[in-house]
Design an enzyme around this catalytic site. Structure first.
Site, PDB file in Angstrom:
ATOM      1  N   CYS A 295       0.818  -1.225   0.000  1.00 54.50           N
ATOM      2  CA  CYS A 295       0.000   0.000   0.000  1.00 54.50           C
ATOM      3  C   CYS A 295       0.846   1.268   0.000  1.00 54.50           C
ATOM      4  O   CYS A 295       0.352   2.342  -0.330  1.00 54.50           O
ATOM      5  CB  CYS A 295      -0.929   0.016   1.216  1.00 54.50           C
ATOM      6  SG  CYS A 295      -1.998  -1.407   1.303  1.00 54.50           S
TER       7      CYS A 295
ATOM      8  N   HIS B 142      -3.372   7.212   2.820  1.00 54.07           N
ATOM      9  CA  HIS B 142      -3.782   5.917   2.260  1.00 54.07           C
ATOM     10  C   HIS B 142      -5.114   5.535   2.886  1.00 54.07           C
ATOM     11  O   HIS B 142      -5.310   5.686   4.093  1.00 54.07           O
ATOM     12  CB  HIS B 142      -2.709   4.865   2.557  1.00 54.07           C
ATOM     13  CG  HIS B 142      -3.151   3.478   2.271  1.00 54.07           C
ATOM     14  ND1 HIS B 142      -3.775   3.127   1.096  1.00 54.07           N
ATOM     15  CD2 HIS B 142      -3.094   2.338   3.016  1.00 54.07           C
ATOM     16  CE1 HIS B 142      -4.075   1.840   1.131  1.00 54.07           C
ATOM     17  NE2 HIS B 142      -3.672   1.331   2.285  1.00 54.07           N
TER      18      HIS B 142
ATOM     19  N   ASN C 217     -10.211  -0.173   0.334  1.00 56.98           N
ATOM     20  CA  ASN C 217      -8.747  -0.065   0.286  1.00 56.98           C
ATOM     21  C   ASN C 217      -8.267  -0.542  -1.082  1.00 56.98           C
ATOM     22  O   ASN C 217      -8.388  -1.720  -1.403  1.00 56.98           O
ATOM     23  CB  ASN C 217      -8.154  -0.934   1.407  1.00 56.98           C
ATOM     24  CG  ASN C 217      -6.633  -0.917   1.430  1.00 56.98           C
ATOM     25  OD1 ASN C 217      -5.989  -0.439   0.501  1.00 56.98           O
ATOM     26  ND2 ASN C 217      -6.061  -1.439   2.503  1.00 56.98           N
TER      27      ASN C 217
HETATM   28  N1  ACO Z   1     -17.980  -8.687  10.170  1.00 58.93           N
HETATM   29  C1  ACO Z   1     -18.312  -8.938  11.443  1.00 58.93           C
HETATM   30  N2  ACO Z   1     -17.433  -9.285  12.385  1.00 58.93           N
HETATM   31  C2  ACO Z   1     -16.137  -9.347  12.011  1.00 58.93           C
HETATM   32  C3  ACO Z   1     -15.709  -9.088  10.709  1.00 58.93           C
HETATM   33  C4  ACO Z   1     -16.694  -8.751   9.758  1.00 58.93           C
HETATM   34  N3  ACO Z   1     -16.403  -8.485   8.478  1.00 58.93           N
HETATM   35  N4  ACO Z   1     -14.377  -9.231  10.648  1.00 58.93           N
HETATM   36  C5  ACO Z   1     -13.960  -9.568  11.877  1.00 58.93           C
HETATM   37  N5  ACO Z   1     -15.036  -9.647  12.700  1.00 58.93           N
HETATM   38  C6  ACO Z   1     -15.039  -9.994  14.126  1.00 58.93           C
HETATM   39  C7  ACO Z   1     -13.832 -10.789  14.563  1.00 58.93           C
HETATM   40  O1  ACO Z   1     -13.992 -12.161  14.258  1.00 58.93           O
HETATM   41  C8  ACO Z   1     -13.803 -10.515  16.035  1.00 58.93           C
HETATM   42  O2  ACO Z   1     -14.747 -11.347  16.674  1.00 58.93           O
HETATM   43  P1  ACO Z   1     -14.403 -11.993  18.119  1.00 58.93           P
HETATM   44  O3  ACO Z   1     -14.218 -10.803  19.032  1.00 58.93           O
HETATM   45  O4  ACO Z   1     -15.596 -12.812  18.382  1.00 58.93           O
HETATM   46  O5  ACO Z   1     -13.129 -12.768  17.919  1.00 58.93           O
HETATM   47  C9  ACO Z   1     -14.332  -9.081  16.140  1.00 58.93           C
HETATM   48  O6  ACO Z   1     -14.986  -8.809  14.887  1.00 58.93           O
HETATM   49  C10 ACO Z   1     -13.241  -8.070  16.351  1.00 58.93           C
HETATM   50  O7  ACO Z   1     -12.168  -8.364  15.436  1.00 58.93           O
HETATM   51  P2  ACO Z   1     -10.955  -7.407  15.251  1.00 58.93           P
HETATM   52  O8  ACO Z   1     -10.023  -7.995  14.232  1.00 58.93           O
HETATM   53  O9  ACO Z   1     -10.396  -7.028  16.584  1.00 58.93           O
HETATM   54  O10 ACO Z   1     -11.707  -6.155  14.634  1.00 58.93           O
HETATM   55  P3  ACO Z   1     -11.134  -4.742  14.380  1.00 58.93           P
HETATM   56  O11 ACO Z   1     -11.941  -3.756  15.067  1.00 58.93           O
HETATM   57  O12 ACO Z   1      -9.647  -4.709  14.548  1.00 58.93           O
HETATM   58  O13 ACO Z   1     -11.442  -4.573  12.816  1.00 58.93           O
HETATM   59  C11 ACO Z   1     -10.240  -4.710  10.764  1.00 58.93           C
HETATM   60  C12 ACO Z   1     -10.902  -5.481  11.876  1.00 58.93           C
HETATM   61  C13 ACO Z   1     -11.286  -3.874  10.070  1.00 58.93           C
HETATM   62  C14 ACO Z   1      -9.644  -5.707   9.776  1.00 58.93           C
HETATM   63  C15 ACO Z   1      -9.151  -3.800  11.377  1.00 58.93           C
HETATM   64  O14 ACO Z   1      -8.339  -4.546  12.210  1.00 58.93           O
HETATM   65  C16 ACO Z   1      -8.292  -3.159  10.347  1.00 58.93           C
HETATM   66  O15 ACO Z   1      -8.741  -2.310   9.590  1.00 58.93           O
HETATM   67  N6  ACO Z   1      -6.984  -3.486  10.354  1.00 58.93           N
HETATM   68  C17 ACO Z   1      -6.028  -2.867   9.450  1.00 58.93           C
HETATM   69  C18 ACO Z   1      -6.263  -3.346   8.088  1.00 58.93           C
HETATM   70  C19 ACO Z   1      -5.314  -2.689   7.157  1.00 58.93           C
HETATM   71  O16 ACO Z   1      -5.318  -1.505   7.054  1.00 58.93           O
HETATM   72  N7  ACO Z   1      -4.495  -3.487   6.475  1.00 58.93           N
HETATM   73  C20 ACO Z   1      -3.455  -2.972   5.635  1.00 58.93           C
HETATM   74  C21 ACO Z   1      -3.887  -2.775   4.289  1.00 58.93           C
HETATM   75  S1  ACO Z   1      -4.421  -4.149   3.381  1.00 58.93           S
HETATM   76  C22 ACO Z   1      -3.299  -4.239   2.112  1.00 58.93           C
HETATM   77  O17 ACO Z   1      -2.179  -3.977   2.293  1.00 58.93           O
HETATM   78  C23 ACO Z   1      -3.753  -4.576   0.748  1.00 58.93           C
END
Ligand code: ACO
Length: 329
Positions: free
Chosen positions: A115, A256, A286
């Site tokens: 990214c 980003h 993204n």
């Molecule tokens: N719908 C509903 N629930 C979900 C989903 C979904 N799509 N995805 C995860 N959950 C659940 C999890 O299973 C977890 O449940 P649990 O508590 O029962 O275990 C709960 O939601 C919380 O999960 P977290 O991973 O802690 O959720 P978080 O608030 O961190 O959000 C997310 C997840 C959106 C992926 C976030 O962590 C994020 O944005 N991370 C950074 C992503 C990023 O920017 N990546 C880099 C770029 S990608 C690339 O390079 C191409």
């Protein structure tokens, strides 16, 4: 403040027409529109058709950039593409865009920094301009992430979308316009937070890989999130210090587009009001290396960027990589 060596001029973008909404995803995985919106800020993302290859989408974005820059395709001497989802693994994506565009006089190669790729690409372009190697460099951020997305993994498939953005970099024409500073950083020890386990030469394609889906993008979301907030803030601080500027000097922050909460945390760190921050993650999700050049093109065409606008662009991504560039338009 240092005298700019290279300037950005001309921008373009291509977004596929097909929209994948949160409601569509509700039918594919166990998720909800509300969860996605609350946790990421995303409402919908674009999905390329089979015909919308990066070579085809890149051609359109580059043609727009060249037209708005007033530069002939024959005068492009370097075409540089940042991508994590190339049309094919060999040759580079830049070669295939060069061919569709007809930029026959250009050297073409890819910059791989996930990214952060567009920020890395701009920095490479600035270096090539300053060393006298090139005069007209197309820097393209191009992604077709939906091709490497696991639509059984609800934590990643809600995030990713397709699109291409492009800009032209050339020697700065006067002492005020152009790239004022840049900063790049990498921590390869964190590579396995965001990666594709299979498909490379260590784990070449196999039947097991098709079955277990290990060729798809895999991410430790929560950990990546923490590093993202830290690294985006670090990149902003370092690039601003190198430019000799403070937060008040920045007219527009183009971050980003990975997660609205990461964007808001970065703006808060910079003490910037949200009306100075460009956000389109709600519409495109993204798009990795394409997110900043797509946003830049929208800002230019909407009149949010005009001559003299000082822009801070900042990204983080797989690698982990991060970086920022300060530009006076
Ligand atoms: N719908 C509903 N629930 C979900 C989903 C979904 N799509 N995805 C995860 N959950 C659940 C999890 O299973 C977890 O449940 P649990 O508590 O029962 O275990 C709960 O939601 C919380 O999960 P977290 O991973 O802690 O959720 P978080 O608030 O961190 O959000 C997310 C997840 C959106 C992926 C976030 O962590 C994020 O944005 N991370 C950074 C992503 C990023 O920017 N990546 C880099 C770029 S990608 C690339 O390079 C191409």
């Amino acid at each position: 403040m240092k005298r700019p060596i290279a300037e950005l001029i001309g921008t373009g973008r291509y977004l596929p027409d097909k929209v994948l909404s949160n409601a569509d995803l509700e039918k594919m995985v166990d998720t909800s529109d509300q969860w996605i919106l609350d946790r990421t800020g995303i409402r919908e993302r674009r999905v390329a058709s089979a015909e919308e290859t990066l070579a085809c989408m890149g051609k359109v974005a580059c043609e727009q950039a060249l037209e708005s820059a007033g530069v002939d395709v024959a005068d492009v001497d370097v075409l540089l593409t940042a991508t994590a989802s190339p049309d094919r693994l060999l040759p580079s994506q830049a070669c295939d865009i060069q061919a569709t565009l007809g930029a026959v006089n250009a050297a073409a190669f890819d910059v791989i920094a996930a990214c952060s790729g567009f920020i890395y690409g701009l920095t490479v372009a600035e270096g090539m301009v300053s060393s006298g190697q090139a005069k007209n460099i197309l820097v393209v951020g191009a992604e077709r992430l939906t091709a490497i997305t696991n639509y059984k993994d609800r934590a990643t498939c809600i995030l990713l979308g397709d699109g291409v953005g492009a800009t032209l970099v050339r020697p700065a024409r006067n002492g005020t316009r152009g790239i004022l500073s840049s900063y790049l950083k990498t921590d390869g020890r964190l590579a396995n937070l965001l990666y594709r386990p299979g498909g490379g030469s260590v784990h070449p394609p196999s039947e097991e890989m098709l079955a277990d889906g290990s060729y798809f993008l895999t991410m430790a979301g929560r950990e990546t999130f923490k590093h993202a907030v830290r690294s985006m803030s670090d990149a902003c601080d370092q690039a601003m210090a190198r430019a000799g500027l403070s937060g008040d000097d920045i007219d527009l922050l183009i971050p980003h587009q990975a997660n609205l909460r990461i964007i808001e945390a970065t703006a808060k760190h910079m003490g910037m009001p949200l009306d100075k921050v460009y956000v389109n993650i709600d519409r495109y999700g993204n798009t990795s290396a394409a997110s900043i050049p797509i946003a830049l093109d929208e800002c230019v065409r909407e009149g949010r960027v005009t001559e003299g606008t000082t822009i801070l662009m900042v990204a983080f991504g797989g690698g982990l990589t991060w970086g920022a560039v300060v530009v006076r338009w």
